[in-house]
Design a protein around this motif. Structure first.
Motif, PDB file in Angstrom:
ATOM      1  N   TRP A 512      17.519  -3.616  89.457  1.00  8.26           N
ATOM      2  CA  TRP A 512      17.626  -3.742  88.003  1.00  8.26           C
ATOM      3  C   TRP A 512      18.425  -2.574  87.426  1.00  8.26           C
ATOM      4  O   TRP A 512      19.315  -2.763  86.604  1.00  8.26           O
ATOM      5  CB  TRP A 512      16.240  -3.755  87.347  1.00  8.26           C
ATOM      6  CG  TRP A 512      15.271  -4.768  87.851  1.00  8.26           C
ATOM      7  CD1 TRP A 512      15.531  -5.852  88.664  1.00  8.26           C
ATOM      8  CD2 TRP A 512      13.865  -4.820  87.583  1.00  8.26           C
ATOM      9  NE1 TRP A 512      14.395  -6.544  88.921  1.00  8.26           N
ATOM     10  CE2 TRP A 512      13.349  -5.938  88.268  1.00  8.26           C
ATOM     11  CE3 TRP A 512      12.999  -4.028  86.843  1.00  8.26           C
ATOM     12  CZ2 TRP A 512      12.006  -6.284  88.216  1.00  8.26           C
ATOM     13  CZ3 TRP A 512      11.656  -4.356  86.792  1.00  8.26           C
ATOM     14  CH2 TRP A 512      11.167  -5.477  87.469  1.00  8.26           C
ATOM     15  N   GLN A 513      18.058  -1.360  87.888  1.00  9.02           N
ATOM     16  CA  GLN A 513      18.714  -0.172  87.350  1.00  9.02           C
ATOM     17  C   GLN A 513      20.197  -0.114  87.717  1.00  9.02           C
ATOM     18  O   GLN A 513      20.996   0.477  86.996  1.00  9.02           O
ATOM     19  CB  GLN A 513      18.007   1.085  87.871  1.00  9.02           C
ATOM     20  CG  GLN A 513      16.561   1.216  87.412  1.00  9.02           C
ATOM     21  CD  GLN A 513      16.434   1.284  85.904  1.00  9.02           C
ATOM     22  OE1 GLN A 513      16.995   2.154  85.257  1.00  9.02           O
ATOM     23  NE2 GLN A 513      15.704   0.337  85.333  1.00  9.02           N
ATOM     24  N   GLY A 515      22.015  -2.740  87.787  1.00  7.98           N
ATOM     25  CA  GLY A 515      22.675  -3.821  87.069  1.00  7.98           C
ATOM     26  C   GLY A 515      23.173  -4.943  87.941  1.00  7.98           C
ATOM     27  O   GLY A 515      24.202  -5.559  87.648  1.00  7.98           O
ATOM     28  N   CYS A 520      20.809  -7.504  83.463  1.00  9.20           N
ATOM     29  CA  CYS A 520      20.721  -6.032  83.449  1.00  9.20           C
ATOM     30  C   CYS A 520      22.104  -5.379  83.433  1.00  9.20           C
ATOM     31  O   CYS A 520      22.223  -4.182  83.706  1.00  9.20           O
ATOM     32  CB  CYS A 520      19.961  -5.542  84.680  1.00  9.20           C
ATOM     33  SG  CYS A 520      18.365  -6.329  84.953  1.00  9.20           S
ATOM     34  N   ARG A 526      19.545  -2.107  80.470  1.00 10.14           N
ATOM     35  CA  ARG A 526      18.938  -1.258  81.487  1.00 10.14           C
ATOM     36  C   ARG A 526      18.043  -0.192  80.862  1.00 10.14           C
ATOM     37  O   ARG A 526      16.996   0.153  81.411  1.00 10.14           O
ATOM     38  CB  ARG A 526      20.031  -0.606  82.350  1.00 10.14           C
ATOM     39  CG  ARG A 526      20.810  -1.597  83.203  1.00 10.14           C
ATOM     40  CD  ARG A 526      21.593  -0.898  84.296  1.00 10.14           C
ATOM     41  NE  ARG A 526      22.507   0.094  83.764  1.00 10.14           N
ATOM     42  CZ  ARG A 526      23.732  -0.173  83.314  1.00 10.14           C
ATOM     43  NH1 ARG A 526      24.169  -1.437  83.327  1.00 10.14           N
ATOM     44  NH2 ARG A 526      24.512   0.775  82.871  1.00 10.14           N
TER      45      ARG A 526
END
Length: 586
Positions: A512-513, A515, A520, A526
């Motif tokens: 997720w972080q 992207g 995201c 984010r």
């Protein structure tokens, strides 16, 4: 050639002392035995010079690595002691440049580079230990050699590709010095190489790119496959250990999303990554980026296109949060809780080199978008520019500058001992005494007093900077997700929330972080999701099978076309998160 007196030592210079005189005298006798078997007749006169003798005795008692080089190249040692180091360095570079057209195979190139590196390292180290060169000249010389080595290697490989018919961006099959021009293949230097700040045992951090719009590839496979293999050959040339040593260890982990991209990345893909999902720590890393080999113009054009990613017009305090998270992680892994002598990491520990670098980069990220004069890669020059611009006082700059020179010099001495990539003061008493003497201090107490003065001075300034930018406390400090390792506190927090496979959950959140899902991709998405992570872990961890529910939630996020609206709604209405956890946990 007559014996050339050394230059006047620079102001921060301490002549290295002898830690084991008996051992050093024996090594000197062993060296004389080598010369006795040759027709060299003036070596005793050269070694009778007090400075030369004391220098050699210090090297023999403190540095097994430099001792090995001296015994491997005894004739060259005499050249160093009889000739200006500037002259010898020029000869080394000239020989590399002149030999370029003579390489018929990769093995010969690798040998020449390794022999040249050994001679350059010995020459530079002696100029360093004599006090002839200051830190800036030492690191610039090492960086220039790395750049030259990369240029020669890339030109050799590109020419081989032209000869074989894989590339056709030039009109003939000769080996011109600029054969890489217009090839579309470029090497970006990052980190210390990018800032002309290499130390004796540095890795060279590189990003390898190629431009589909420029590349004229006519081989059987894809251009990407070709450049991946070419990059693997480049790493082999630079990093493989042979009987002649190695050139530079090579690290390609600073490229965009290294866990999901090949070692050679298309410029189009890299540009999309930085402009859409690039992370703040990557912005800080890009401050030092510069093209050093291959198609230099293509590399310069690429950096120009992503300039807006690195340098933003608004006051960018959000980026500091990421830098602070990196600092915390570094301290947890590499440093004692308190500053001390034995075992302290002078690069990553409290008050160390990295805090000085971060001090400059934080100010640069905050103000560099509006003040182009602050966009300076080398740390000391950046600090001077920031001080001149009024970002901090002359006294603070003086503290940082003196500490940087001292700590980098100490780092060099530590690495001279065994050519290890180390930044850590040893813990054994004999080893501490050796580095004390190698740094030119009579007693361990004198050495300890000086290093503590620098470490404490830097750490106080850095903590004050974090306090000024509201970064001294973090409510989610245990929930950091660095890409290259598992953050130990984060793993503990995931386990405490009730998950059975915390590393799997960690990897999903890291995606997720980074992207990797459309939901995201934007920085806003984010940021919102990052703020929600503690609540997400709590919500899913309360159910009977939290791991399975979390995986379903991850699958749900992967299918969303965008995420900002949902994440904003969850932030405003926490009950929605509870509902999602209940649904996916069934």
């Amino acid at each position: 050639m007559s014996n050339v007196p050394i230059n006047e030592p620079h102001s921060s210079y301490n002549f290295p002392l002898i830690s084991d005189l008996a051992f050093a005298n024996q090594k000197l006798k062993d060296l004389f035995e080598i010369y006795n078997d040759t027709d060299i007749i003036d070596y005793k006169k050269i070694f009778q010079e007090p400075q030369n003798k004391n220098l050699l005795l210090s090297i023999f008692s403190n540095s097994p690595y430099l001792t090995r080089l001296i015994f491997k190249y005894p004739d060259f040692l005499l050249d160093i002691l009889k000739t200006s180091p500037d002259v010898l360095i020029k000869v080394i570079f000239d020989q590399l440049n002149n030999n370029l057209s003579q390489y018929s195979n990769q093995t010969d190139l690798m040998k020449d580079l390794r022999v040249a590196k050994a001679k350059l390292a010995l020459t530079t180290a002696i100029a360093d230990l004599q006090g002839s060169w200051d830190l800036e000249k030492i690191t610039k010389t090492l960086s220039d050699f790395a750049e030259t080595s990369l240029n020669k290697s890339v030109n050799y490989l590109i020419n081989q590709a032209v000869v074989s018919g894989d590339l056709s961006h030039v009109d003939n099959n000769t080996l011109p010095k600029n054969v890489s021009k217009n090839s579309g293949y470029v090497i970006l230097a990052m980190g210390k190489l990018g800032g002309y700040e290499l130390n004796y045992s540095s890795d060279i951090d590189l990003i390898v790119l190629f431009d589909f719009d420029i590349v004229n590839y006519s081989g059987r496979k894809t251009a990407q496959d070709f450049f991946i293999k070419l990059t693997q050959k480049l790493v082999k040339i630079m990093a493989d250990r042979t009987a002649d040593g190695y050139v530079f260890r090579t690290d390609l982990q600073l490229r965009p999303d290294p866990g999901a991209t090949p070692i050679a990345v298309s410029m189009e893909g890299a540009e999309f990554y930085y402009q859409s999902i690039g992370l703040n720590w990557e912005r800080a890393a890009m401050i030092k980026a510069r093209p050093v080999a291959g198609d230099i113009i293509a590399g310069q054009d690429f950096l120009q296109r992503i300039r807006g990613f690195v340098w933003r017009k608004h006051l960018d305090y959000a980026a500091i949060d990421d830098i602070h998270a990196i600092k915390n992680l570094i301290h947890e892994h590499h440093s004692h809780r308190e500053i001390m002598l034995a075992g302290h990491d002078v690069k990553l520990g409290r008050g160390g080199i990295r805090e000085i670098e971060f001090y400059a980069q934080i100010h640069q990220l905050i103000s560099g978008g509006r003040e182009p004069g602050l966009r300076i890669p080398p740390t000391c020059l950046a600090l001077n520019a920031l001080c001149k611009a009024g970002k901090f006082t002359k006294s603070e700059n003086n503290t940082l500058q003196k500490a940087y020179v001292f700590l980098r010099t100490l780092e060099h001495r530590l690495q001279m001992i065994n050519d290890d990539q180390t930044h850590q003061i040893p813990t054994a008493d004999d080893d501490i005494l050796r580095i004390t003497k190698f740094m030119g201090y009579d007693t361990v107490d004198d050495f300890k007093k000086k290093i503590m003065e620098h470490l404490n001075g830097v750490h106080m300034l850095f903590n004050n900077l974090l306090r000024d930018t509201n970064q001294t406390t973090r409510t989610d400090k245990s929930l950091s997700f660095p890409t290259d390792k598992y953050h130990p506190d984060t793993i503990v927090a995931i386990q405490a929330a009730g998950f059975k496979d915390p590393q799997k959950i960690y990897d999903l959140i890291k995606n997720w972080q980074l992207g990797r899902y459309r939901s995201c991709r934007t920085e806003r998405a984010r940021l919102l999701l990052k703020q929600l992570i503690p609540d997400i872990l709590t919500a899913f961890g309360d159910h009977d099978n939290p791991d399975a529910g979390f995986v379903k939630f991850d699958d749900f996020l992967s299918k969303l076309p965008s995420g900002v609206q949902l994440f904003s709604f969850i932030k405003a209405q926490p009950w929605l998160l509870e509902l999602l956890a209940l649904i996916t946990g069934i």
